[in-house]
Design a protein around this motif. Sequence first.
Motif, PDB file in Angstrom:
ATOM      1  N   MET A  69       0.805  -1.312  -0.136  1.00  0.00           N
ATOM      2  CA  MET A  69      -0.101  -0.069   0.126  1.00  0.00           C
ATOM      3  C   MET A  69       0.760   1.391   0.242  1.00  0.00           C
ATOM      4  SD  MET A  69      -3.124  -0.917   2.514  1.00  0.00           S
ATOM      5  CE  MET A  69      -4.368  -2.000   2.120  1.00  0.00           C
ATOM      6  N   PHE A  70       2.136   1.250   0.450  1.00  0.00           N
ATOM      7  CA  PHE A  70       2.958   2.213   0.626  1.00  0.00           C
ATOM      8  C   PHE A  70       3.483   2.492  -0.836  1.00  0.00           C
ATOM      9  CE2 PHE A  70       2.808   0.750   4.911  1.00  0.00           C
ATOM     10  CZ  PHE A  70       2.536   2.064   5.599  1.00  0.00           C
ATOM     11  N   GLN A  71       3.278   3.876  -1.427  1.00  0.00           N
ATOM     12  CA  GLN A  71       3.655   4.202  -2.710  1.00  0.00           C
ATOM     13  C   GLN A  71       5.059   4.326  -2.807  1.00  0.00           C
ATOM     14  OE1 GLN A  71       0.945   7.540  -3.343  1.00  0.00           O
ATOM     15  NE2 GLN A  71      -0.764   6.204  -4.104  1.00  0.00           N
ATOM     16  N   MET A  72       5.598   4.550  -3.931  1.00  0.00           N
ATOM     17  CA  MET A  72       6.916   4.745  -4.113  1.00  0.00           C
ATOM     18  C   MET A  72       6.971   6.482  -3.879  1.00  0.00           C
ATOM     19  SD  MET A  72       8.145   2.262  -5.170  1.00  0.00           S
ATOM     20  CE  MET A  72       9.863   2.712  -5.328  1.00  0.00           C
ATOM     21  N   ALA A  73       8.042   7.105  -3.742  1.00  0.00           N
ATOM     22  CA  ALA A  73       8.145   8.623  -3.390  1.00  0.00           C
ATOM     23  C   ALA A  73       7.687   9.398  -4.641  1.00  0.00           C
ATOM     24  CB  ALA A  73       9.806   8.883  -3.019  1.00  0.00           C
ATOM     25  N   ASN A  74       7.510   8.563  -5.701  1.00  0.00           N
ATOM     26  CA  ASN A  74       7.149   9.389  -7.027  1.00  0.00           C
ATOM     27  C   ASN A  74       5.588   9.494  -6.965  1.00  0.00           C
ATOM     28  OD1 ASN A  74       6.506   6.901  -7.983  1.00  0.00           O
ATOM     29  ND2 ASN A  74       7.981   6.860  -9.544  1.00  0.00           N
ATOM     30  N   GLY A  75       4.848   8.809  -6.141  1.00  0.00           N
ATOM     31  CA  GLY A  75       3.333   8.638  -5.836  1.00  0.00           C
ATOM     32  C   GLY A  75       2.928   7.426  -6.572  1.00  0.00           C
TER      33      GLY A  75
ATOM     34  N   VAL B  38       4.563  -6.003 -11.027  1.00  0.00           N
ATOM     35  CA  VAL B  38       5.158  -4.885 -10.756  1.00  0.00           C
ATOM     36  C   VAL B  38       4.849  -3.881 -11.714  1.00  0.00           C
ATOM     37  CG1 VAL B  38       7.576  -3.842 -10.748  1.00  0.00           C
ATOM     38  CG2 VAL B  38       7.338  -5.983  -9.753  1.00  0.00           C
ATOM     39  N   ASN B  39       4.469  -2.762 -11.156  1.00  0.00           N
ATOM     40  CA  ASN B  39       4.138  -1.312 -11.688  1.00  0.00           C
ATOM     41  C   ASN B  39       5.343  -1.006 -12.292  1.00  0.00           C
ATOM     42  OD1 ASN B  39       3.113   1.047 -12.951  1.00  0.00           O
ATOM     43  ND2 ASN B  39       2.519   1.824 -10.949  1.00  0.00           N
ATOM     44  N   ALA B  40       5.570  -1.050 -13.670  1.00  0.00           N
ATOM     45  CA  ALA B  40       6.826  -0.679 -14.501  1.00  0.00           C
ATOM     46  C   ALA B  40       6.816   0.749 -14.230  1.00  0.00           C
ATOM     47  CB  ALA B  40       6.522  -0.874 -15.749  1.00  0.00           C
ATOM     48  N   ALA B  41       5.737   1.789 -14.124  1.00  0.00           N
ATOM     49  CA  ALA B  41       5.987   3.373 -14.120  1.00  0.00           C
ATOM     50  C   ALA B  41       6.300   3.662 -12.926  1.00  0.00           C
ATOM     51  CB  ALA B  41       4.669   3.727 -14.540  1.00  0.00           C
ATOM     52  N   SER B  42       6.340   3.008 -11.823  1.00  0.00           N
ATOM     53  CA  SER B  42       6.774   3.192 -10.531  1.00  0.00           C
ATOM     54  C   SER B  42       8.524   3.078 -10.193  1.00  0.00           C
ATOM     55  CB  SER B  42       6.237   2.188  -9.539  1.00  0.00           C
ATOM     56  OG  SER B  42       6.913   0.985  -9.499  1.00  0.00           O
TER      57      SER B  42
ATOM     58  N   LYS C 245      13.658   0.963  -1.209  1.00  0.00           N
ATOM     59  CA  LYS C 245      14.183   2.279  -1.768  1.00  0.00           C
ATOM     60  C   LYS C 245      13.192   3.155  -2.350  1.00  0.00           C
ATOM     61  CE  LYS C 245      18.406   0.965  -1.549  1.00  0.00           C
ATOM     62  NZ  LYS C 245      19.407   1.528  -0.667  1.00  0.00           N
ATOM     63  N   ASN C 246      13.130   4.398  -2.063  1.00  0.00           N
ATOM     64  CA  ASN C 246      12.382   5.144  -2.479  1.00  0.00           C
ATOM     65  C   ASN C 246      10.785   5.036  -2.386  1.00  0.00           C
ATOM     66  OD1 ASN C 246      14.542   6.683  -3.685  1.00  0.00           O
ATOM     67  ND2 ASN C 246      14.628   5.298  -5.462  1.00  0.00           N
ATOM     68  N   ARG C 247      10.480   4.904  -1.029  1.00  0.00           N
ATOM     69  CA  ARG C 247       9.252   4.672  -0.526  1.00  0.00           C
ATOM     70  C   ARG C 247       8.385   5.965  -0.071  1.00  0.00           C
ATOM     71  NH1 ARG C 247       8.049  -1.108  -0.914  1.00  0.00           N
ATOM     72  NH2 ARG C 247       5.661  -0.351  -0.810  1.00  0.00           N
ATOM     73  N   ASP C 248       7.256   5.965  -0.007  1.00  0.00           N
ATOM     74  CA  ASP C 248       6.419   6.894   1.056  1.00  0.00           C
ATOM     75  C   ASP C 248       7.161   6.814   2.085  1.00  0.00           C
ATOM     76  OD1 ASP C 248       4.792   8.131   2.857  1.00  0.00           O
ATOM     77  OD2 ASP C 248       2.954   7.422   1.642  1.00  0.00           O
TER      78      ASP C 248
ATOM     79  N   PHE D 178       6.441   4.710   5.264  1.00  0.00           N
ATOM     80  CA  PHE D 178       6.912   3.336   5.348  1.00  0.00           C
ATOM     81  C   PHE D 178       7.988   3.086   6.195  1.00  0.00           C
ATOM     82  CE2 PHE D 178       9.857   0.153   3.474  1.00  0.00           C
ATOM     83  CZ  PHE D 178       9.000  -0.920   3.657  1.00  0.00           C
ATOM     84  N   TYR D 179       8.752   4.101   6.532  1.00  0.00           N
ATOM     85  CA  TYR D 179       9.995   3.713   7.227  1.00  0.00           C
ATOM     86  C   TYR D 179       9.591   3.948   8.732  1.00  0.00           C
ATOM     87  CZ  TYR D 179      11.951   4.358   2.615  1.00  0.00           C
ATOM     88  OH  TYR D 179      12.156   4.278   1.467  1.00  0.00           O
ATOM     89  N   ASP D 180       8.330   4.435   8.950  1.00  0.00           N
ATOM     90  CA  ASP D 180       7.824   4.724  10.278  1.00  0.00           C
ATOM     91  C   ASP D 180       6.944   3.950  10.694  1.00  0.00           C
ATOM     92  OD1 ASP D 180       9.256   7.099  10.763  1.00  0.00           O
ATOM     93  OD2 ASP D 180       7.656   8.349   9.711  1.00  0.00           O
ATOM     94  N   ALA D 181       6.383   2.857   9.633  1.00  0.00           N
ATOM     95  CA  ALA D 181       5.397   2.063   9.905  1.00  0.00           C
ATOM     96  C   ALA D 181       5.685   0.223   9.895  1.00  0.00           C
ATOM     97  CB  ALA D 181       4.039   1.962   9.065  1.00  0.00           C
ATOM     98  N   VAL D 182       6.864   0.283   9.085  1.00  0.00           N
ATOM     99  CA  VAL D 182       7.165  -0.986   8.834  1.00  0.00           C
ATOM    100  C   VAL D 182       8.700  -1.411   9.020  1.00  0.00           C
ATOM    101  CG1 VAL D 182       7.438  -2.833   7.177  1.00  0.00           C
ATOM    102  CG2 VAL D 182       5.546  -1.439   6.891  1.00  0.00           C
TER     103      VAL D 182
END
Length: 621
Positions: free
Chosen positions: A329-335, A346-350, A359-362, A365-369
């Motif tokens: 559920m946690f998006q990439m930093a690019n949304g 895998v979403n190739a656009a992500s 790497k490069n997550r919302d 993510f680092y505060d939750a998991v």
Amino acid sequence: MKYFHKNRFMKRTLSVSFIAMMATATSCNVLDKKPLDAISDEAVFNDPVFLQNYVYNVYNGIKPPWAPGTGGLDALTDIAVNQPETHERSAGIRNYLEGNLTADNVNDLASVAKELATPIPLWDYEYSYIRKANVFFENIESSTIAAETLDPMKGEVHFLRAWMYFELMRTFGGVPIIKNSFQLNAESFDVARNTFDECAQFVLAELEEASTLLDGEPVNTGKISKAAVLAFKARVLLFLASPLNNPNNDIAKWKAAETATKAIFDLGFTLHPQYAELFKKPLKTDETIFGKSFTPATRIPGWGYNYDFWPAGFDAQQRLVPTQNFVNMFQMANGQYPYAADGVTVNAASGYDPQKPEKNRDPRFYDAVIYPGAGPLNIIDGSKSTQRLYEYWEDANPNPDNAPPYINPNKVDPKNGQNLFDFGRDSKTYWVKGLTPFHWRVQTGYTFKKTDDFAGPRASFDNDYNQVVVFMRLTEFYLNYAEIEIALGNEAVAREYINKVRKRASVNMPDIKSTGAALVRDYRNERAIELHLEDTRFFDLMRWKAAPGNVDIAIRGLTKVTMDWTGTKPGDALGKMTYTYGVIPEAEVRKPWKGDYYYLFPIPNTEIRKSNGVLKQNPGY
């Protein structure tokens, strides 16, 4: 229905209950007034300090988020999975997920545990505190306490009675509305259920009364305020407008929720800049509308959240762990989402790489998991305190017969030259060899981080942990408002409020721009990650009637993680990590969704029998 005469009831019960209650009184002078075993109803209801402490005891009727077990009911959803060896409500969770919930076993799930005592059925628990509220109202009729002192207490108890009835409503549907004290041990309670709508109107009337009585009262951290009353009213109205309780999509219900929710935004609350700080002392009153803090004397039951969520190993319980669904559920930093809607492609656009999943997550993510290799985290176990990684892997090239080395060869104790072992799964081979004591498995490879206090020890009865409980905060109402505006067809406004949450200083994620079904997905996704472990996900899925595909799912996670130390050098914390994803074979097998009747729990059969059949069961059970 059998009722007690209030004076006979009070004489028999107050002297017992007040001994424990008054142990936390703030005034030594009060304790000197009269021996605690001689407090009478007249003294309690005519002394403002005694009476305020009585009201504080009624606050305990607010079901804590660790009931029925750690994480509330999140283990019944797509974001978390119960670990059966350690979760105190494991049998009830399994009954629900396997479609075997009945009126005879519902108390295995719908219950509240206080400390290490036998769990109390939720029905009994809430009605016992409703009874305390009713005793309060019966006895203040003749109180000599001045109105300016008594009225705020009345407002608090009206709020609490509304909260407790709402807890019963969202769990069981319509329940009996009882406004008199009653005997808990009575052989029969021949009283019928009120309809759900009657209960809703009662709750809203209680909140209206509370709002009037608390108007103009100063806000004290941890106490019920008018702001808390208005926020709770808005929450209730959203619940009443939701599909489960609004099958004909009455727009007037959505408009009522809109008006009540919008009023919250005029109360002066703002988003706290740091998401992770919201769940640490002190309560962040810029965002938190109603919450609770703790001291060692009033701590979270048992050894607290640390013992329940601390990364497995060294006797931690690890009762609940995140699913791969939650991690995804946690998006990439690019949304962009890392995976397509199927959760496998895998979403190739992500730009997401499954072999570099952190790497490069919302930023949330680092505060939750806590994921393999996460850290460094400050871990205190007994006399040891050190910065450690979360090690959950097995060796890529294990030695024959499980011989050493089977840990990071680059980490040695400078004092004696021996290898240092971290917490978590210190490599599968090390674990299998039996060198890690008290080791519980982590089914999915991930653990929750949101409520952990890494500044304190894993488990202590005496430590003043920095954890708090947040019952209501501004973020929820931004998201509630977005949901309401989607229902009313105002998608631009909905996006505005979702993006407010995403623009918190410590988050700063790209704005969402979706419409239609994609907007609904984005909204519900945002709500799941933002409010996880706050006892919302299960009841959200129920009120949306969105259980199929979210509850009855296979549990996915990390089926294997290997670490290859080839080519590493002294000082390297990690080698090359390889991840394998899939269905976790050890996890519970969730059966197909049973149908709409399963959106409510059954009334316990014990209560049906007590009523001599007057209390009617929910359909389907």
